[in-house]
Design an enzyme around this catalytic site. Structure first.
Site, short mmCIF file in Angstrom:
data_model
loop_
_atom_site.label_atom_id
_atom_site.label_comp_id
_atom_site.label_asym_id
_atom_site.label_seq_id
_atom_site.Cartn_x
_atom_site.Cartn_y
_atom_site.Cartn_z
N SER A 89 -34.17 51.48 83.59
CA SER A 89 -34.21 52.20 84.85
C SER A 89 -33.07 53.20 84.99
CB SER A 89 -34.16 51.22 86.03
OG SER A 89 -35.33 50.45 86.05
N THR A 142 -31.59 52.59 89.76
CA THR A 142 -32.47 53.64 90.29
C THR A 142 -31.79 54.48 91.37
OG1 THR A 142 -34.33 52.18 89.77
CG2 THR A 142 -34.82 54.13 91.09
N HIS A 266 -40.70 41.42 85.30
CA HIS A 266 -39.84 40.70 84.35
C HIS A 266 -40.14 39.20 84.36
CE1 HIS A 266 -37.17 43.87 82.90
NE2 HIS A 266 -37.08 44.34 84.14
MG MG Z 1 -34.69 50.02 90.14
ZN ZN Z 2 -36.61 46.30 84.82
#
Ligand code: MG
Ligand code: ZN
Length: 370
Positions: A89, A142, A266
């Site tokens: 990410s 992110t 995940h």
């Molecule tokens: Mg993220």
């Molecule tokens: Zn991830």
């Protein structure tokens, strides 16, 4: 005279036919001409780990159409990073935020660890208000990619310090501990207050803030799952961010992240994925309502990568049931969908690099790179 009349009618039909032909040709060509209308606001919504399968899982379980299904302009982004076929990410967030493919774990730096400017920073420089909202730490990869420049995504305290180097108006999520329980013993919430932020540490105070600058550090660590007490946090915080940023006459840039679709991936936990996806879609609905009324807001909904290599090996439309299987507990290498709504949204059709998202947003705002 009759003959002349017939000739005139004949010519009329000829012109009518050519005219028809002409306009058809024009319509076809227009598919390839990028529209150049400038937009005032951009709301970028990222479902971390949200591939096509995650979306269709949500569509199936929900039994009635999702808000995201209203969107007509759809494309696909290639997610590989500069270092790996399968991105993390950090690299994909940086690609979207800055237009640079970089190595996995990078935050706002290129493959040589040189800081690169993000769309959020360009928006600040052009007098727009900016914001970040996430269902993870605000310092997580992110959101961090839009505001921070660090060689390693795990240097959370350094990422927190980068929030104080910008003029961002609104950031809301978890990660309070990276601001006030630091190795250097600094309490950055005090510095945020000095910089004019309403520093909010509990979620119930978010809706009642009237400040133009909000630092919403409403969880010490990560926010919990939607079903474990987070409830409508993403929606409440996203709407507060829009309301606050929209006071700026120059417009705004806002990134909203549904961080935990990725964590469900995940865990190969189908219920977790679907609950987070449906929470995200309800926020999509509210954002589209705002954009539709505003008329000058471009909404982009995409993912940084897919997580889980999720497949649907069976299901039941009538019962809203799915049988999901996974190929990995990590991310996968598939393209991710891009949905765009509002002025200029036709520019987001096709298949392109994730770095193109930065360029398309810059063009939509009418910005040029430094
Ligand atoms: Mg993220
Ligand atoms: Zn991830």
């Amino acid at each position: 005279m009759k003959r002349i009349g017939i000739i005139i009618i004949g010519l009329f039909f000829l012109f009518a036919c050519f005219g028809q032909q002409d306009s058809t040709t024009f319509n076809d060509t227009s598919d390839f001409i990028e529209s150049s209308q400038k937009v005032k606001n951009i709301i970028l919504m990222i479902g971390d780990g949200m591939g096509v399968t995650q979306i269709y899982a949500g569509i199936t379980v929900n039994k009635s159409p999702l808000n995201i299904e209203k969107i007509k302009n759809i494309g696909f982004a290639k997610t590989y990073s500069a270092s790996d076929y399968i991105t993390d990410s950090g690299a994909s967030g940086t690609a979207i935020a800055t237009g640079h493919k970089t190595y996995n774990k990078a935050i706002g730096v290129d493959k040589d660890t040189v800081p690169v400017k993000s769309i959020l920073e360009y928006a600040e420089d052009h007098g727009k208000a900016t914001g970040l909202v996430a269902t993870s730490y605000v310092t997580h990869a992110t959101p961090a990619s839009f505001i921070s420049h660090q060689a390693n995504r795990h240097d959370y305290e350094d990422i927190a310090a980068d929030f104080l180097k910008t003029d961002i108006e609104v950031f809301i999520g978890g990660g309070l501990k990276h601001f006030n329980q630091r190795k250097d013993n600094l309490d950055m919430t005090e510095q945020l207050k000095e910089n004019g932020y309403d520093v909010i540490m509990n979620r119930d105070s978010i809706p009642i803030s009237n400040s133009d600058k909000i630092a919403g550090l409403i969880y010490k660590g990560h926010p919990p799952k939607y079903t474990k007490g987070r409830d409508e946090m993403l929606q409440i915080c996203s709407l507060k961010a829009i309301e606050t940023l929209n006071r700026n006459n120059n417009g705004f840039f806002l990134m909203i992240e549904a961080s935990e679709i990725d964590w469900g991936g995940h865990d190969n936990d189908t219920e977790y994925i679907v609950d987070e996806l449906l929470d995200f879609d309800r926020v999509v609905g509210k954002v589209l309502d705002f954009a539709e009324k505003d008329g000058n807001t471009l909404v982009i909904i995409t993912a940084d990568h897919e997580t889980g290599g999720m497949g649907l090996n069976g299901g039941d439309i009538a019962k809203g049931k799915i049988n999901a299987k996974y190929t990995t507990s990590d991310h996968s290498g598939v393209m991710v969908p891009v949905f765009a709504f509002g002025p200029g949204s036709d520019n987001f059709r096709g298949i392109y690099e994730n770095t193109e998202l930065f360029i398309k947003m810059m063009n939509a705002f009418g910005f040029s790179e430094d």
